[in-house]
Design an enzyme around this catalytic site. Sequence first.
Site, mmCIF file in Angstrom:
data_model
loop_
_atom_site.group_PDB
_atom_site.id
_atom_site.type_symbol
_atom_site.label_atom_id
_atom_site.label_comp_id
_atom_site.label_asym_id
_atom_site.label_seq_id
_atom_site.Cartn_x
_atom_site.Cartn_y
_atom_site.Cartn_z
ATOM 1 C CB CYS A 2 -78.040 -1.094 -64.517
ATOM 2 S SG CYS A 2 -77.028 -1.936 -65.729
ATOM 3 N NE ARG A 27 -82.873 2.500 -63.723
ATOM 4 C CZ ARG A 27 -82.905 3.789 -64.057
ATOM 5 N NH1 ARG A 27 -84.036 4.446 -63.980
ATOM 6 N NH2 ARG A 27 -81.834 4.419 -64.438
ATOM 7 C CD1 TRP A 74 -80.766 -3.848 -71.241
ATOM 8 C CD2 TRP A 74 -78.836 -2.776 -71.632
ATOM 9 N NE1 TRP A 74 -80.659 -3.647 -72.602
ATOM 10 C CE2 TRP A 74 -79.485 -2.984 -72.868
ATOM 11 C CE3 TRP A 74 -77.616 -2.116 -71.647
ATOM 12 C CZ2 TRP A 74 -78.956 -2.566 -74.094
ATOM 13 C CZ3 TRP A 74 -77.077 -1.703 -72.853
ATOM 14 C CH2 TRP A 74 -77.749 -1.929 -74.061
ATOM 15 C CG ASN A 100 -77.311 2.799 -64.120
ATOM 16 O OD1 ASN A 100 -77.062 2.381 -65.248
ATOM 17 N ND2 ASN A 100 -78.259 3.680 -63.877
ATOM 18 N N GLY A 101 -74.034 2.336 -65.379
ATOM 19 C CA GLY A 101 -73.249 3.235 -66.225
ATOM 20 C C GLY A 101 -72.108 2.479 -66.882
ATOM 21 C CE LYS A 489 -94.089 1.990 -78.566
ATOM 22 N NZ LYS A 489 -93.655 3.321 -78.306
ATOM 23 C CD GLU A 492 -90.659 -0.180 -78.149
ATOM 24 O OE1 GLU A 492 -89.577 -0.054 -77.576
ATOM 25 O OE2 GLU A 492 -91.504 0.731 -78.196
ATOM 26 C CG HIS A 508 -89.876 8.027 -104.036
ATOM 27 N ND1 HIS A 508 -89.623 8.494 -105.308
ATOM 28 C CD2 HIS A 508 -90.806 8.859 -103.522
ATOM 29 C CE1 HIS A 508 -90.345 9.578 -105.536
ATOM 30 N NE2 HIS A 508 -91.089 9.815 -104.465
ATOM 31 C CE LYS A 607 -90.473 3.639 -69.814
ATOM 32 N NZ LYS A 607 -91.261 3.640 -71.050
HETATM 33 O O1 M6R Z 1 -86.548 8.235 -71.855
HETATM 34 P P1 M6R Z 1 -86.492 8.710 -73.260
HETATM 35 O O2 M6R Z 1 -87.785 9.279 -73.732
HETATM 36 O O3 M6R Z 1 -85.359 9.642 -73.524
HETATM 37 O O4 M6R Z 1 -86.219 7.409 -74.109
HETATM 38 C C1 M6R Z 1 -86.002 7.469 -75.488
HETATM 39 C C2 M6R Z 1 -86.134 6.106 -76.111
HETATM 40 O O5 M6R Z 1 -85.195 5.242 -75.580
HETATM 41 C C3 M6R Z 1 -87.536 5.512 -75.911
HETATM 42 O O6 M6R Z 1 -88.522 6.355 -76.394
HETATM 43 C C4 M6R Z 1 -87.630 4.151 -76.611
HETATM 44 O O7 M6R Z 1 -87.560 4.314 -77.990
HETATM 45 C C5 M6R Z 1 -88.921 3.427 -76.203
HETATM 46 N N1 M6R Z 1 -88.635 2.040 -75.941
HETATM 47 C C6 M6R Z 1 -89.956 3.469 -77.243
HETATM 48 O O8 M6R Z 1 -91.100 2.768 -76.899
#
Ligand code: M6R
Length: 612
Positions: A2, A27, A74, A100-101, A489, A492, A508, A607
């Site tokens: 958010c 965000r 979000w 936000n939260g 990558k 997502e 395995h 993000k």
């Molecule tokens: O802001 P942060 O590095 O703590 O975020 C951690 C993860 O949420 C972040 O790396 C997420 O996995 C990304 N979307 C990966 O591309």
Amino acid sequence: MCGIVAYVGEKDAYSLILKGLKRLEYRGYDSSGIALLEDGELNVYKKRGKVADLESQHAGKALKSTIGIGHTRWATHGEPNDVNAHPHYSNNRKLAIIHNGIIENYASIKQNLIKKGHVFQSETDTEVLIHFIEDIQHEAGNSLEDAVKLALREVVGAYAIVVMSVDHPGQLIAARKGSPLVIGIGENEFFFASDATPIIEYTKDVVYLDDYEVALVRDGKLTIQNLDNTETIPYIQTLEMELETIEKGGYDHFMIKEIFEQPRSIADSMRGRLNASEGHLQLGGLSGYMDDLVKAERIVIVGCGTSWHAGLVAEYLFEELARVNVEVEYASEFRYRNPVITEKDVVIAISQSGETADTLAAIELAKSKGATIFGICNVVGSSIARASHAGAYTHAGPEIGVASTKAFTAQVTVLTLMAIAVAKKKGTISDETYRHLLYEMENIPALVEKVFENATKIKEIAYIYKDSNNCLYLGRGFNYPVALEGALKLKEISYIHAEGYPAAEMKHGPIALIDEDMPVVFLATKDSSYEKIVSNIQEVKARKGRVIAIVTEGDTLIPSMVDFVIEVPEALEILTPLLSVIPLQLLSYYVAVMRGRNVDQPRNLAKSVTVE
Ligand code: M6R
């Protein structure tokens, strides 16, 4: 998660807040809304979807005000729809809030308020909070700012909020606990936002609000108090961010801009810290705490997602160079596992945003057990940076694409510098190796630039594999975390199911998946595992798997065995991740674009993950 933005001053609040919401949209992007004080009325405008949907709904209307609050969401409590979108009114519709939260004890508060006759429009915890504030305000004739503080003393959870009132034109009240909030101070105007991106074009003077602080802007004056009414003097900092760093600059997406920025962002991560010809390596933020790292019996690294992958690379680096025991933990597991941590441990928390709730909680836990905490963050002034004893910023510049790219290479760069510095101080590497490592590090940005020469080829490969349903990424040693990162990558942003594995683990279980429809991306650079990787490739080819291999320039063996190769320049094995990850970022990007995905804002993601 958010984004919140608020403004009070002399400018047109609606257009300013709308622009700010577009900047914060990374965000959270399932709905958005704005509340304005217009001719003595508190009006809320909100809409499911992107900020652009909100904008087009109100296109042509004259929304005139010099005070307002805005939010891009979000969803946590209640599905993304118009009603659950923020801002929310209080019961008498005289107050509005953005948040936000998560308010964890909202359900019990809501029940009490319902008994008192409050009627709720949405399913959100946020609406409960503003009703609660109104209730406290009226119960004992409290001022609005006292009611906000009293309410916040009762709530459990995390919040960054801004409240406005129809009865107090020109006044905004903001508070934070566990979610970021920055206040911009302009000429006769104030800005509030989740991060500085909506603010920088208006002012560079900012105050980062601390947990349990409440900021009040009234009569053109800012005051900050704790929840217990103690006043604190605002600490005004100067923003170093530049406007062009948060704009696309001619690229189609932030992600591709950020991928191509890496030669510069890696260099920025080393700037002022490394000078190979002088044999100089110093991370200013660590000085004073270097002995803790050198004497550490164990280093525990915590992070999430891509940052956790950077932590895995660091495990190999610290063990190889500094001969120290390293454990890498998902912050979300660590925080709930009653881990054995003592004051002899050093914890390194890695986070691009510096706001990830699980990582923040993990370091608070480790701190309570006496460990020394090092924060490796990209966002200056972020919660994790401030909660750490020492640390180093990655200086990658703002990363706006939800998929982390330049933040990963910057994290690995800083962690490599740390490992070299610790190894030198411990004497686990020779002076000659130390010098050599510094030169090789300095050369990395130029080598990354060379990887980009393959962009067209990677695009062609992406076209061939864009309709795949699955993809496997395999690597060994330093390239194992890169395999995990490549798979993350792809999944997502393209929504293709992808898995990363250590290549030796394939037999395995995952080998059962291999057939002619299964693309397998091998990290197969010339390193100490090269022969073993060659065998793994043969095992996949024997089962008709389709192999794309990331190889070292000039390799002739692997190209003769596989379907496609992408070359990266030769580098020291320990520095390989900084190069081998680049083709995987590009491959994911091109596949996602070809599949028509929203690359910068993939579905369900945000993000900055500030909720558990
Ligand atoms: O802001 P942060 O590095 O703590 O975020 C951690 C993860 O949420 C972040 O790396 C997420 O996995 C990304 N979307 C990966 O591309």
